[in-house]
Scaffold this active site. Structure first.
Site, PDB file in Angstrom:
ATOM      1  N   LYS A  12       0.830  -1.205   0.000  1.00 23.63           N
ATOM      2  CA  LYS A  12       0.000   0.000   0.000  1.00 23.63           C
ATOM      3  C   LYS A  12       0.871   1.265   0.000  1.00 23.63           C
ATOM      4  O   LYS A  12       2.085   1.185   0.228  1.00 23.63           O
ATOM      5  CB  LYS A  12      -0.948  -0.053   1.201  1.00 23.63           C
ATOM      6  CG  LYS A  12      -1.996  -1.182   1.086  1.00 23.63           C
ATOM      7  CD  LYS A  12      -2.971  -1.177   2.262  1.00 23.63           C
ATOM      8  CE  LYS A  12      -4.071  -2.215   2.093  1.00 23.63           C
ATOM      9  NZ  LYS A  12      -5.028  -2.214   3.231  1.00 23.63           N
ATOM     10  N   TYR A  52     -12.652  -2.751  -3.241  1.00 28.76           N
ATOM     11  CA  TYR A  52     -13.218  -2.598  -1.897  1.00 28.76           C
ATOM     12  C   TYR A  52     -14.746  -2.519  -1.905  1.00 28.76           C
ATOM     13  O   TYR A  52     -15.344  -1.957  -0.989  1.00 28.76           O
ATOM     14  CB  TYR A  52     -12.599  -1.383  -1.206  1.00 28.76           C
ATOM     15  CG  TYR A  52     -11.147  -1.603  -0.813  1.00 28.76           C
ATOM     16  CD1 TYR A  52     -10.790  -2.665   0.019  1.00 28.76           C
ATOM     17  CD2 TYR A  52     -10.133  -0.762  -1.263  1.00 28.76           C
ATOM     18  CE1 TYR A  52      -9.465  -2.892   0.385  1.00 28.76           C
ATOM     19  CE2 TYR A  52      -8.804  -0.969  -0.902  1.00 28.76           C
ATOM     20  CZ  TYR A  52      -8.481  -2.038  -0.076  1.00 28.76           C
ATOM     21  OH  TYR A  52      -7.168  -2.250   0.295  1.00 28.76           O
ATOM     22  N   PHE A  60     -15.456   3.864   7.273  1.00 27.59           N
ATOM     23  CA  PHE A  60     -14.066   4.098   6.867  1.00 27.59           C
ATOM     24  C   PHE A  60     -13.870   4.064   5.347  1.00 27.59           C
ATOM     25  O   PHE A  60     -12.754   4.246   4.859  1.00 27.59           O
ATOM     26  CB  PHE A  60     -13.136   3.071   7.531  1.00 27.59           C
ATOM     27  CG  PHE A  60     -13.449   1.626   7.192  1.00 27.59           C
ATOM     28  CD1 PHE A  60     -12.954   1.036   6.041  1.00 27.59           C
ATOM     29  CD2 PHE A  60     -14.245   0.860   8.051  1.00 27.59           C
ATOM     30  CE1 PHE A  60     -13.242  -0.291   5.735  1.00 27.59           C
ATOM     31  CE2 PHE A  60     -14.539  -0.472   7.748  1.00 27.59           C
ATOM     32  CZ  PHE A  60     -14.035  -1.042   6.582  1.00 27.59           C
ATOM     33  N   ARG A  88      -1.411 -14.275   3.906  1.00 28.70           N
ATOM     34  CA  ARG A  88      -2.084 -13.593   5.024  1.00 28.70           C
ATOM     35  C   ARG A  88      -1.409 -13.897   6.356  1.00 28.70           C
ATOM     36  O   ARG A  88      -1.391 -13.066   7.265  1.00 28.70           O
ATOM     37  CB  ARG A  88      -3.581 -13.907   5.017  1.00 28.70           C
ATOM     38  CG  ARG A  88      -4.277 -13.168   3.842  1.00 28.70           C
ATOM     39  CD  ARG A  88      -5.754 -13.319   3.800  1.00 28.70           C
ATOM     40  NE  ARG A  88      -6.482 -12.677   4.871  1.00 28.70           N
ATOM     41  CZ  ARG A  88      -7.127 -11.505   4.779  1.00 28.70           C
ATOM     42  NH1 ARG A  88      -7.087 -10.800   3.651  1.00 28.70           N
ATOM     43  NH2 ARG A  88      -7.809 -11.037   5.784  1.00 28.70           N
ATOM     44  N   THR A  94      -5.530  -7.569  10.267  1.00 27.42           N
ATOM     45  CA  THR A  94      -5.837  -6.281   9.633  1.00 27.42           C
ATOM     46  C   THR A  94      -5.360  -5.087  10.452  1.00 27.42           C
ATOM     47  O   THR A  94      -4.809  -4.134   9.916  1.00 27.42           O
ATOM     48  CB  THR A  94      -7.370  -6.167   9.426  1.00 27.42           C
ATOM     49  OG1 THR A  94      -7.812  -7.320   8.709  1.00 27.42           O
ATOM     50  CG2 THR A  94      -7.727  -4.924   8.650  1.00 27.42           C
ATOM     51  N   ARG A 105       2.459  -6.421   8.954  1.00 31.43           N
ATOM     52  CA  ARG A 105       1.694  -5.299   9.528  1.00 31.43           C
ATOM     53  C   ARG A 105       2.186  -4.951  10.924  1.00 31.43           C
ATOM     54  O   ARG A 105       2.168  -3.777  11.331  1.00 31.43           O
ATOM     55  CB  ARG A 105       0.202  -5.640   9.527  1.00 31.43           C
ATOM     56  CG  ARG A 105      -0.422  -5.525   8.126  1.00 31.43           C
ATOM     57  CD  ARG A 105      -1.765  -6.194   8.046  1.00 31.43           C
ATOM     58  NE  ARG A 105      -2.523  -5.823   6.846  1.00 31.43           N
ATOM     59  CZ  ARG A 105      -3.617  -6.451   6.451  1.00 31.43           C
ATOM     60  NH1 ARG A 105      -4.084  -7.485   7.144  1.00 31.43           N
ATOM     61  NH2 ARG A 105      -4.260  -6.054   5.364  1.00 31.43           N
ATOM     62  N   ASN A 115      -2.320   0.251   6.871  1.00 32.88           N
ATOM     63  CA  ASN A 115      -1.853  -1.044   7.382  1.00 32.88           C
ATOM     64  C   ASN A 115      -0.972  -1.820   6.390  1.00 32.88           C
ATOM     65  O   ASN A 115      -0.967  -3.036   6.375  1.00 32.88           O
ATOM     66  CB  ASN A 115      -3.036  -1.884   7.879  1.00 32.88           C
ATOM     67  CG  ASN A 115      -3.987  -2.268   6.769  1.00 32.88           C
ATOM     68  OD1 ASN A 115      -3.854  -1.784   5.657  1.00 32.88           O
ATOM     69  ND2 ASN A 115      -4.924  -3.149   7.061  1.00 32.88           N
ATOM     70  N   HIS A 118      -2.045  -5.282   1.307  1.00 34.15           N
ATOM     71  CA  HIS A 118      -3.296  -5.983   1.003  1.00 34.15           C
ATOM     72  C   HIS A 118      -2.972  -7.393   0.531  1.00 34.15           C
ATOM     73  O   HIS A 118      -1.987  -7.587  -0.181  1.00 34.15           O
ATOM     74  CB  HIS A 118      -4.060  -5.253  -0.109  1.00 34.15           C
ATOM     75  CG  HIS A 118      -5.199  -6.053  -0.669  1.00 34.15           C
ATOM     76  ND1 HIS A 118      -6.442  -6.072  -0.083  1.00 34.15           N
ATOM     77  CD2 HIS A 118      -5.268  -6.896  -1.736  1.00 34.15           C
ATOM     78  CE1 HIS A 118      -7.239  -6.887  -0.775  1.00 34.15           C
ATOM     79  NE2 HIS A 118      -6.540  -7.406  -1.785  1.00 34.15           N
ATOM     80  N   GLU A 129      -9.367 -10.124  -8.026  1.00 32.55           N
ATOM     81  CA  GLU A 129      -8.485  -8.971  -7.816  1.00 32.55           C
ATOM     82  C   GLU A 129      -7.361  -8.921  -8.848  1.00 32.55           C
ATOM     83  O   GLU A 129      -6.974  -7.836  -9.298  1.00 32.55           O
ATOM     84  CB  GLU A 129      -7.937  -9.017  -6.380  1.00 32.55           C
ATOM     85  CG  GLU A 129      -9.055  -8.770  -5.367  1.00 32.55           C
ATOM     86  CD  GLU A 129      -8.664  -9.045  -3.912  1.00 32.55           C
ATOM     87  OE1 GLU A 129      -7.484  -9.364  -3.652  1.00 32.55           O
ATOM     88  OE2 GLU A 129      -9.559  -8.949  -3.045  1.00 32.55           O
TER      89      GLU A 129
HETATM   90  P1  IDP Z   1      -7.980  -7.119   5.177  1.00 35.11           P
HETATM   91  O1  IDP Z   1      -7.210  -6.058   4.420  1.00 35.11           O
HETATM   92  O2  IDP Z   1      -7.169  -7.692   6.290  1.00 35.11           O
HETATM   93  O3  IDP Z   1      -8.585  -8.174   4.279  1.00 35.11           O
HETATM   94  P2  IDP Z   1     -10.653  -5.979   5.427  1.00 35.11           P
HETATM   95  O4  IDP Z   1     -11.564  -6.165   6.578  1.00 35.11           O
HETATM   96  O5  IDP Z   1     -10.995  -6.651   4.124  1.00 35.11           O
HETATM   97  O6  IDP Z   1      -9.188  -6.376   5.916  1.00 35.11           O
HETATM   98  O7  IDP Z   1     -10.546  -4.419   5.180  1.00 35.11           O
HETATM   99  C1  IDP Z   1      -9.944  -3.910   4.012  1.00 35.11           C
HETATM  100  C2  IDP Z   1      -9.091  -2.720   4.377  1.00 35.11           C
HETATM  101  O8  IDP Z   1      -9.929  -1.664   4.836  1.00 35.11           O
HETATM  102  C3  IDP Z   1      -8.114  -2.946   5.528  1.00 35.11           C
HETATM  103  O9  IDP Z   1      -6.906  -3.541   5.103  1.00 35.11           O
HETATM  104  C4  IDP Z   1      -7.895  -1.541   6.031  1.00 35.11           C
HETATM  105  O10 IDP Z   1      -6.995  -0.832   5.179  1.00 35.11           O
HETATM  106  C5  IDP Z   1      -9.263  -0.930   5.855  1.00 35.11           C
HETATM  107  N1  IDP Z   1     -10.075  -1.018   7.072  1.00 35.11           N
HETATM  108  C6  IDP Z   1     -10.822  -2.064   7.490  1.00 35.11           C
HETATM  109  N2  IDP Z   1     -11.445  -1.796   8.643  1.00 35.11           N
HETATM  110  C7  IDP Z   1     -11.109  -0.530   8.949  1.00 35.11           C
HETATM  111  C8  IDP Z   1     -11.446   0.343  10.037  1.00 35.11           C
HETATM  112  O11 IDP Z   1     -12.210   0.014  10.964  1.00 35.11           O
HETATM  113  N3  IDP Z   1     -10.870   1.599  10.011  1.00 35.11           N
HETATM  114  C9  IDP Z   1     -10.038   1.999   9.014  1.00 35.11           C
HETATM  115  N4  IDP Z   1      -9.704   1.213   7.974  1.00 35.11           N
HETATM  116  C10 IDP Z   1     -10.229  -0.028   7.945  1.00 35.11           C
HETATM  117 MG    MG Z   2     -10.120  -8.083   2.914  1.00 36.91          MG
END
Ligand code: IDP
Ligand code: MG
Length: 135
Positions: A12, A52, A60, A88, A94, A105, A115, A118, A129
Site C-alpha cells: 500500500k 473494496y 471508513f 495472510r 488487519t 503489519r 496497514n 493488502h 483482484e
Molecule cells: P484485510 O485487508 O485484512 O482483508 P478488510 O476487513 O478486508 O481487511 O478491510 C480492508 C481494508 O480496509 C483494511 O486492510 C484496512 O486498510 C481498511 N479497514 C478495514 N477496517 C477498517 C477500520 O475500521 N478503520 C479503518 N480502515 C479499515
Molecule cells: Mg479483505
C-alpha cells in the site's frame, strides 16, 4: 495436502512512501513464495472501488479509497502452496495493533488506516483482484 494457488498482494502507499518495498518482498521470497508479476503503479478510483466493493457504505470507506489512491503501490501476483493463507499469515491481522512482531503489519504499521499491505482473502477473491489490477 497443500494446494498450489495464486494470490494478489499489494504494497500500500504507506509501504512505498516509507521505503519498505524491498524488505516486504523479501519476506515472501524467504518463505518460498514466487513473484509471477510485480509492478509499481497508481490505483485508479475505479480499481479502488472494485477492490473494496464489500466495504462500500462503511464509515471508513471514503478514507480507505482516498488512502489507497494517495500514491504509488506495488501490485503483485504471488504463487505457491496455499499462497492465499500463507500470504495472510506473513501479513498478520488487519489491525497492526493486533499484529505481532514478525508479521508485516506488526513490523511496518501502527494503525488500521495505514496497514501496509493488502492480500486476497480466498482463491476466488484472488482471481477477481488479479483481474481488476492486471486486466
Ligand atoms: P484485510 O485487508 O485484512 O482483508 P478488510 O476487513 O478486508 O481487511 O478491510 C480492508 C481494508 O480496509 C483494511 O486492510 C484496512 O486498510 C481498511 N479497514 C478495514 N477496517 C477498517 C477500520 O475500521 N478503520 C479503518 N480502515 C479499515
Ligand atoms: Mg479483505
Amino acid at each position: 495436502m497443500a494446494e498450489f494457488q495464486r494470490t494478489y498482494i499489494m504494497l500500500k502507499p504507506d509501504a512505498v512512501r516509507n521505503g519498505h518495498i524491498g524488505e516486504i518482498i523479501n519476506r515472501f521470497e524467504r518463505a518460498g513464495l514466487k513473484f509471477e508479476r510485480i509492478e509499481l503503479a497508481n490505483v485508479t478510483p475505479e480499481q479502488a472501488a472494485a477492490n473494496y466493493k464489500e466495504h462500500e457504505g462503511k464509515p471508513f470507506y471514503a478514507g480507505l479509497i482516498s488512502y489507497i489512491t494517495s500514491g504509488p503501490v506495488v501490485k503483485c501476483v504471488v504463487a505457491g502452496p496455499d499462497a492465499v493463507a500463507n500470504a495472510r499469515r506473513l501479513m498478520g491481522p488487519t489491525n497492526p495493533l493486533n499484529a505481532g512482531p514478525g508479521t508485516i503489519r506488526g513490523d511496518f504499521g501502527l494503525v488500521m488506516d495505514e496497514n501496509v499491505i493488502h492480500g486476497s482473502d480466498s482463491p476466488a477473491s484472488a482471481e477477481r483482484e488479479i483481474g481488476i489490477f492486471f486486466g
